[in-house]
Design a protein around this motif. Structure first.
Motif, short mmCIF file in Angstrom:
data_model
loop_
_atom_site.label_atom_id
_atom_site.label_comp_id
_atom_site.label_asym_id
_atom_site.label_seq_id
_atom_site.Cartn_x
_atom_site.Cartn_y
_atom_site.Cartn_z
N ILE A 115 0.84 -1.20 0.00
CA ILE A 115 0.00 0.00 0.00
C ILE A 115 0.87 1.25 0.00
O ILE A 115 0.60 2.23 -0.71
CB ILE A 115 -0.95 -0.01 1.22
N ALA A 116 1.95 1.22 0.78
CA ALA A 116 2.88 2.35 0.82
C ALA A 116 3.47 2.61 -0.56
O ALA A 116 3.58 3.77 -1.00
CB ALA A 116 3.99 2.08 1.82
N MET A 117 3.82 1.55 -1.30
CA MET A 117 4.41 1.71 -2.63
C MET A 117 3.41 2.28 -3.62
O MET A 117 3.76 3.07 -4.50
CB MET A 117 4.95 0.38 -3.14
N VAL A 118 2.15 1.90 -3.49
CA VAL A 118 1.12 2.45 -4.38
C VAL A 118 0.99 3.96 -4.17
O VAL A 118 0.92 4.74 -5.13
CB VAL A 118 -0.24 1.75 -4.14
N ILE A 119 0.98 4.37 -2.91
CA ILE A 119 0.89 5.81 -2.61
C ILE A 119 2.12 6.55 -3.12
O ILE A 119 2.03 7.63 -3.71
CB ILE A 119 0.73 6.02 -1.09
N VAL A 120 3.31 5.96 -2.91
CA VAL A 120 4.56 6.56 -3.36
C VAL A 120 4.54 6.75 -4.88
O VAL A 120 4.94 7.81 -5.40
CB VAL A 120 5.76 5.68 -2.94
N THR A 121 4.08 5.75 -5.59
CA THR A 121 4.05 5.82 -7.05
C THR A 121 3.18 6.98 -7.52
O THR A 121 3.54 7.71 -8.45
CB THR A 121 3.53 4.50 -7.65
N GLY A 122 2.04 7.18 -6.86
CA GLY A 122 1.18 8.30 -7.21
C GLY A 122 1.84 9.64 -6.93
O GLY A 122 1.79 10.56 -7.77
N LEU A 123 2.50 9.77 -5.79
CA LEU A 123 3.17 11.02 -5.44
C LEU A 123 4.34 11.32 -6.37
O LEU A 123 4.65 12.49 -6.67
CB LEU A 123 3.68 10.97 -3.99
N ALA A 124 5.00 10.29 -6.87
CA ALA A 124 6.16 10.48 -7.75
C ALA A 124 5.75 11.04 -9.11
O ALA A 124 6.62 11.43 -9.90
CB ALA A 124 6.90 9.15 -7.94
N MET A 125 4.45 11.10 -9.39
CA MET A 125 3.97 11.68 -10.65
C MET A 125 3.84 13.20 -10.57
O MET A 125 3.57 13.86 -11.57
CB MET A 125 2.60 11.09 -11.00
N LEU A 126 4.03 13.77 -9.38
CA LEU A 126 3.90 15.21 -9.21
C LEU A 126 5.14 15.93 -9.74
O LEU A 126 6.14 15.30 -10.08
CB LEU A 126 3.69 15.54 -7.74
N LYS A 127 5.10 17.26 -9.79
CA LYS A 127 6.24 18.04 -10.25
C LYS A 127 7.42 17.83 -9.31
O LYS A 127 7.25 17.65 -8.10
CB LYS A 127 5.88 19.53 -10.32
N ILE A 128 8.62 17.90 -9.87
CA ILE A 128 9.82 17.56 -9.11
C ILE A 128 10.03 18.50 -7.92
O ILE A 128 10.46 18.07 -6.84
CB ILE A 128 11.07 17.57 -10.03
N HIS A 129 9.72 19.79 -8.07
CA HIS A 129 9.93 20.70 -6.94
C HIS A 129 8.90 20.45 -5.83
O HIS A 129 9.18 20.72 -4.66
CB HIS A 129 9.91 22.17 -7.39
N VAL A 130 7.73 19.93 -6.19
CA VAL A 130 6.74 19.56 -5.18
C VAL A 130 7.25 18.36 -4.39
O VAL A 130 7.15 18.31 -3.15
CB VAL A 130 5.38 19.24 -5.83
N ASN A 131 7.83 17.40 -5.10
CA ASN A 131 8.42 16.25 -4.43
C ASN A 131 9.59 16.67 -3.53
O ASN A 131 9.80 16.10 -2.47
CB ASN A 131 8.90 15.22 -5.46
N ALA A 132 10.36 17.66 -3.99
CA ALA A 132 11.48 18.14 -3.18
C ALA A 132 10.97 18.74 -1.87
O ALA A 132 11.56 18.55 -0.80
CB ALA A 132 12.29 19.18 -3.96
N LEU A 133 9.85 19.46 -1.95
CA LEU A 133 9.26 20.06 -0.74
C LEU A 133 8.76 18.98 0.21
O LEU A 133 9.00 19.03 1.42
CB LEU A 133 8.12 21.00 -1.13
N MET A 134 8.08 17.97 -0.34
CA MET A 134 7.57 16.89 0.50
C MET A 134 8.70 16.14 1.18
O MET A 134 8.65 15.86 2.39
CB MET A 134 6.73 15.92 -0.34
#
Length: 479
Positions: free
Chosen positions: A156-175
């Protein structure tokens, strides 16, 4: 002496600076990824890839299992070797700031056959490594409450991670920055719990012992050397700064700075926490036989409540690591598609970017799907030791590439130069080969089979295709 290319700005100190997009065009690529990362944001993403707390609490289990109390020496040796490798990567990454990372660099220095083997190592890691970290989410959630099934929680954690990894790179950097701050708390708690209550003398760690069949038994030097490879896997991840190179702003020197700074901070944090836990272990047998030895130290000194808080932080650390690692490997796979390394339909698919976020969505989905499936089948120690062999193999390529690059490409402008050359690459090669010599036969055989199949694919299929790896063979200046 190397001369700066026409139009390359210099600093007051005379150091040459080359803009990332300019260098990318010189290497034959048209910039496609958005440069949305500052050097600091690249460091944050890379540190999250290293995930000091997550690596300690998962990979550290394997180090302790293999070397017992010799794990302290293994971690110190691994940290020193990691810095040598990082110095090499920093120079190479600033010279070849390409999202493909090490495999793209190896191609231009050693040749495309060596590059393909390096890429293959990354692809296998992309399949197995995120799952091994995601399992940490399941293991530690289960330690809080056995109502959380280990494998399902990890998936379940990997499914959520995969979805978040589709966001813009600077958004991921903030998270990842927010998660990383919480992860630092975990490191500090472990280190302080141990160092504030030292119970073991330094001599304990120079005469390694481990738990075998419920009793303490002596471990040989070979076990410590074997554990160095696993310890290197624990601090591995600083090469991610190269994978983010095409999204990093400013001079190519910033790529090298991000690699080295990430390594130094990550290694320092892991060493502080691991040494603190080892010296603060009240009972060696209980420490070595614990399923979570680092949290065991906190439990013994500060009680169950503190341990519960620590475990929650650990789960966050694992989640953060899964996100950063998925981001890194997705970009390596995206670059391999751009280079035409796979059959045409696969390469074209891997090149696809999500219009709204510029994320390499097919490559990301591949990494996430593989990891999610493996969460139901992976044995964590087996995965960690197998992946460690692949990591160390890459380090050999890095050391050799650095020496060949310095020897052959004397005119290349290096915006980041490693100090004390040729000591770092020589130490990286010797240390990596020594560590490989002590690995389990089954892991070495598995990697040998993977490389043999890879060479067969390269020589009998890939090399005959003119369009495959064209940019790596004969880079042309792109307007």
């Amino acid at each position: 002496m190397a001369h700066a290319p026409s139009g390359s700005p210099t600093t007051d100190s005379g150091r040459v600076e080359i803009d990332g997009d300019t260098r990318l065009r010189q290497l034959g690529y048209k910039p496609r990824l958005k440069r949305g990362l500052s050097t600091l944001e690249s460091v944050i993403l890379t540190l999250s890839d290293i995930t000091p707390a997550g690596s300690l609490l998962i990979v550290g289990l394997a180090v302790v299992a293999v070397a017992g109390t010799g794990s302290v020496l293994a971690y110190v040796a691994g940290a020193a070797l990691a810095v040598m490798v990082a110095l090499c990567m920093a120079e190479l990454g600033s010279l070849y700031p390409i999202a493909g990372g090490i495999y793209s660099i190896v191609a231009r220095v050693l040749g495309t056959w060596a590059a393909f083997l390096t890429l293959l190592s990354y692809v296998v890691q992309a399949i197995f490594l995120p799952a091994s970290i995601a399992l940490g989410v399941g293991i530690y959630l289960n330690s809080l409450n056995d109502a959380f099934p280990v494998n399902l929680s990890a998936a379940i954690a990997m499914v959520i991670v995969t979805g978040l990894a589709m966001l813009k790179i600077h958004v991921n950097a903030l998270m990842t920055a927010l998660f990383l701050a919480l992860e630092m708390v975990v490191i500090v708690v472990i280190a302080v719990a141990g160092f504030s209550n030292p119970t073991q003398s330094i001599s304990t760690f120079f005469d390694p012992v481990g738990v075998v069949d419920g009793t303490l038994q002596s471990f040989g030097t070979g076990a410590v050397v074997a554990a160095v490879a696993i310890a290197l896997q624990s601090v591995n991840g600083y090469d991610a700064a190269i994978s983010f190179a095409e999204e990093t702003k400013g001079s190519t020197r910033n790529v090298g700075k991000a690699v080295l700074l990430s390594c130094l901070v990550g290694v320092g944090l892991e060493l502080a926490a691991f040494l603190g836990a080892a010296f603060g272990a009240p009972d060696l047998k209980d420490f070595l036989s614990s399923s979570t030895p680092l949290t065991y130290v906190v439990e013994q000194h500060w009680g169950h409540t503190a341990t519960t808080i620590l475990v929650v932080g650990a789960v966050i650390a694992f989640f953060n690591a899964c996100l950063a690692i998925t981001l890194q490997f997705a970009r390596v796979l995206w670059a391999s598609g751009r280079d035409g390394i796979w059959p045409s339909p696969v390469s074209k698919a891997l090149q696809q970017l999500l219009p709204s976020t510029d994320a390499p969505w097919v490559a990301t989905l591949f990494v996430g799907t593989c990891a999610t499936i493996l969460c139901f089948a992976s044995d964590i120690v087996a995965v960690v030791t197998f992946v460690s062999v692949l990591t160390i193999s890459i380090y050999v390529f890095v050391g050799v590439t650095t020496i060949v690059s310095r020897t052959r490409d004397k005119s290349s402008v290096r915006t980041f130069r490693l100090p004390l050359y040729p000591l770092p690459p020589l130490l990286a090669i010797v240390g990596a080969l020594l560590a490989l010599s002590q690995q389990a036969s089954k892991d070495l055989i598995a990697v040998a089979i993977i490389y043999a199949l890879g060479l067969a694919y390269y020589f009998f299929y890939l090399r005959s295709r003119r369009e495959a790896m064209a940019a790596l063979r004969e880079p042309q200046l792109v307007d």
